[in-house]
Design an enzyme around this catalytic site. Sequence first.
Site, PDB file in Angstrom:
ATOM      1  N   ASP A 241      15.815  26.991 -28.831  1.00  0.00           N
ATOM      2  CA  ASP A 241      14.820  27.746 -27.962  1.00  0.00           C
ATOM      3  C   ASP A 241      14.998  26.970 -26.578  1.00  0.00           C
ATOM      4  OD1 ASP A 241      13.816  29.178 -29.973  1.00  0.00           O
ATOM      5  OD2 ASP A 241      12.609  27.353 -30.723  1.00  0.00           O
TER       6      ASP A 241
ATOM      7  N   ASP B 244       6.695  29.399 -31.043  1.00  0.00           N
ATOM      8  CA  ASP B 244       7.785  29.665 -31.966  1.00  0.00           C
ATOM      9  C   ASP B 244       7.278  29.832 -33.358  1.00  0.00           C
ATOM     10  OD1 ASP B 244      10.496  30.688 -32.224  1.00  0.00           O
ATOM     11  OD2 ASP B 244      11.026  28.845 -33.326  1.00  0.00           O
TER      12      ASP B 244
ATOM     13  N   CYS C 267       0.827  -1.086   0.051  1.00  0.00           N
ATOM     14  CA  CYS C 267       0.091   0.133  -0.004  1.00  0.00           C
ATOM     15  C   CYS C 267       1.142   1.182   0.000  1.00  0.00           C
ATOM     16  CB  CYS C 267      -0.780   0.118   1.238  1.00  0.00           C
ATOM     17  SG  CYS C 267      -0.134   0.561   2.627  1.00  0.00           S
TER      18      CYS C 267
ATOM     19  N   CYS D 192       3.624   1.600   2.384  1.00  0.00           N
ATOM     20  CA  CYS D 192       4.655   0.877   2.089  1.00  0.00           C
ATOM     21  C   CYS D 192       5.750   1.820   1.309  1.00  0.00           C
ATOM     22  CB  CYS D 192       4.516  -0.364   1.343  1.00  0.00           C
ATOM     23  SG  CYS D 192       3.561  -1.484   2.233  1.00  0.00           S
TER      24      CYS D 192
ATOM     25  N   ASP E  16      11.471  24.371 -31.166  1.00  0.00           N
ATOM     26  CA  ASP E  16      12.246  23.124 -31.894  1.00  0.00           C
ATOM     27  C   ASP E  16      12.948  22.559 -30.832  1.00  0.00           C
ATOM     28  OD1 ASP E  16      13.920  25.170 -31.938  1.00  0.00           O
ATOM     29  OD2 ASP E  16      13.708  25.175 -34.140  1.00  0.00           O
TER      30      ASP E  16
END
Length: 761
Positions: free
Chosen positions: A650, A435, A13, A16, A646
């Site tokens: 950038d 862009d 769970c 844990c 791209d």
Amino acid sequence: MENATLKLRGMSCASCARSVEDAIRSVPGVKECSVNFGAEQATVDYDPRTTNLQAIQNAVDAAGYSAYPLQSQNLMAGEDDAVIRHRQKESRDLQRKLTVGGIIGSLLVIGSLPMMTGLHLPLIPTWLHNPWLQLVLTTPVQFWCGKTFYVNAWKAFKRHAATMDTLIALGTSAAYFYSLFATLVPGFFIAQGLMPDVYYETAAIVITLILLGRLFESRAKGETSEAIRKLIGLQAKTARLIRHGTEVDVPIAEVQIGDVVLVRPGEKIPVDGEVVEGTSTVDEAMVTGESVPVKKQPGDEVIGATLNKTGSFQFRATRVGADTVLAQIVQLVQQAQGSKAPIQRLADQITGWFVPGVIAIAILTFVVWYNITGNLTLALITTVGVLIIACPCALGLATPTSVMVGTGKGAENGILIKGAESLELAHQIQIIVLDKTGTITQGKPTVTDFVTVNGTANSNEIQLIQLAASLERNSEHPLAEAVVRYAQSQEVTLADVRDFAAVAGSGVQGIVSHHLVQIGTQRWMEELDIHTQVLQQDKERLEYLGKTAVWLAVDGEIQGLIGIADAIKPTSPQAVKALQKLGLEVVMLTGDNQRTAESIAREVGIKQVLAEVRPDQKAEVIKSLQAEKQGSTRKTQHSIVAMVGDGINDAPALAQADVGIAIGTGADVAIAASDITLISGDLQGIVTAIQLSRATMRNIRQNLFFAFIYNVAGIPIAAGILFPVFGWLLNPIIAGAAMAFSSVSVVTNALRLRNFQAKTF
Ligand SMILES: Nc1ncnc2c1ncn2[C@@H]1O[C@H](COP(=O)(O)OP(=O)(O)OP(=O)(O)O)[C@@H](O)[C@H]1O
Ligand SMILES: [Cu+]
Ligand SMILES: [Mg+2]
């Protein structure tokens, strides 16, 4: 600093998961660690100089779980046999226990029906209700079927922690030992005027139901990783190589870089490479999400696992094994599935406090009821009910399962999401910055106009083209490539260049054939004190047409003007419209001049244009957009801004944006650079990504609601709050069923995300 992904075993769970996280964090040299319960894996950042994977694995072992590293080589080969065997063994074991628990549980329920309902049911033999028989039947269920609860509770206890196993072990033990006591010394109860009732069936049924829930849960969890299996399954098994002029079929693992591979129509392309002979069309949908087949000719890149359609061709392998695009995608998706969404931290914090809190409430329930009524049975039923209903297991599953399905679904659509955090943030995006070059446009500019000051006297023009192209050959800018290609089409031979220099966002200069040549923007020419009046009209005309006009100056005098066009991607206008419909503010960002930018913006329907922004200013622009506060209802102090670019030049802007979205085209996937990568260049992918993010977040909220409602509503009822008024008590068996059902409903709801389909506008 190194990063590793570990597969985990033995967690039952969310608490844990916390324990494992704590254990790994306590290893010296570990910087950061996050454990995903749903994916059963941990991502660890550690310093390889002070620690290693073995030390981390040992720490996990010591905490009572096990871990083993996930390697990308194994990844593509599918899961290793040991893991599969282990899982099969676990599931067989669970099924056996379920069968035993189921049979015994039903017998016990039948036996206690007359007592529970108060009816006289002639078909049920009374000896079935004999406490000694019930004791004999229940004992194996309690201690064999329920063994894992005890084992895990004990592990937790040793760490001074409590998990949901603790709750189940405590709750069922309380029912079992109370009954045992009533069986052994019924006189004790009779002396107090109480019936020596037994609750063996409660213990047995609760254990069986929870095991049933776990079986469903593990099956459904297996399905959440379906996306990865599908991706791995895309891979071709063999490759047909051309060696010494003959064709040989080899297993894909033996293909090496430089091998020449032959692909026939209808066959899968085995690895990544570059076409050397032949032409064809290739269906790349499985990797890029792009549905239109792509034409391939010599020089083009092909991606492994895509499907060759029409022609046969030969290609040279450029990436094999773990380096292929597909392998990288698989690895990325796997990591993303294991990462943690911010919304989950809340759930984690709650689970951390939950179990101790529940135990406190259970004790309080017992004490209060026993003191008020003196009724031991009532006190016991309510306490067991609280312990069982309060299990926070569904809470731990709520976020990870949705994230797994969501990221997998993204990969299917050619959208690679780096982590759950990006997936979560994407649904809040308010401003999206696109862009221009390569994002809105195709990024394949071509020279369309070449205007010279001294007319079109042929020799003059050719000489100028030669100067310009010789210079541009040294630049990586897409505009430069266009100029070079133009010169090549005119069959101009290029000269050598000395003192080449590129001024980012402005242009390039250098010495060609003893002339100083400068090519670039109007602003740069002005900065250089070069007069540009001569061709002003031509320049404005080109810009109105959406073309980029760059000046060519030789020895400090304008000699010409180059008009370069870059067509928009056919899907861009539609994608922009869809983004606006989704409520986003769409902004175009470019280094190109205002007029050209506006012309392109008009074409695709963007209203806000930020032009003539130098590459180093782009990140600043993003920052100022973020500072724009919108609507006071938002919790965040700034606007959530996404930047689409791209991915290469950038990078700073992508990093500054809240969500950086990189456009990868074909095989050049800049996977590492951004939060989200669109494998196909299509802007429609952004629309899908945002919708997917919204759908995933909605799914997570539903899951959290499902998970919480059981606990929040169930605990007070189980504690007997309604008993004084209505006489209602929550039977612990119902509590057990509700608990199991809550986990199952959460996972099932997450699986619904598999049906996600992007809406088109
Ligand atoms: N190598 C080059 N040759 C010619 N012009 C150049 C060169 N490098 C830059 N320029 C000029 O500088 C301008 C700005 O360049 P920058 O790289 O910042 O933006 P861009 O690539 O045109 O657009 P975007 O920002 O959308 O990618 C270009 O439009 C061009 O006019
Ligand atoms: Cu539970
Ligand atoms: Mg650019």
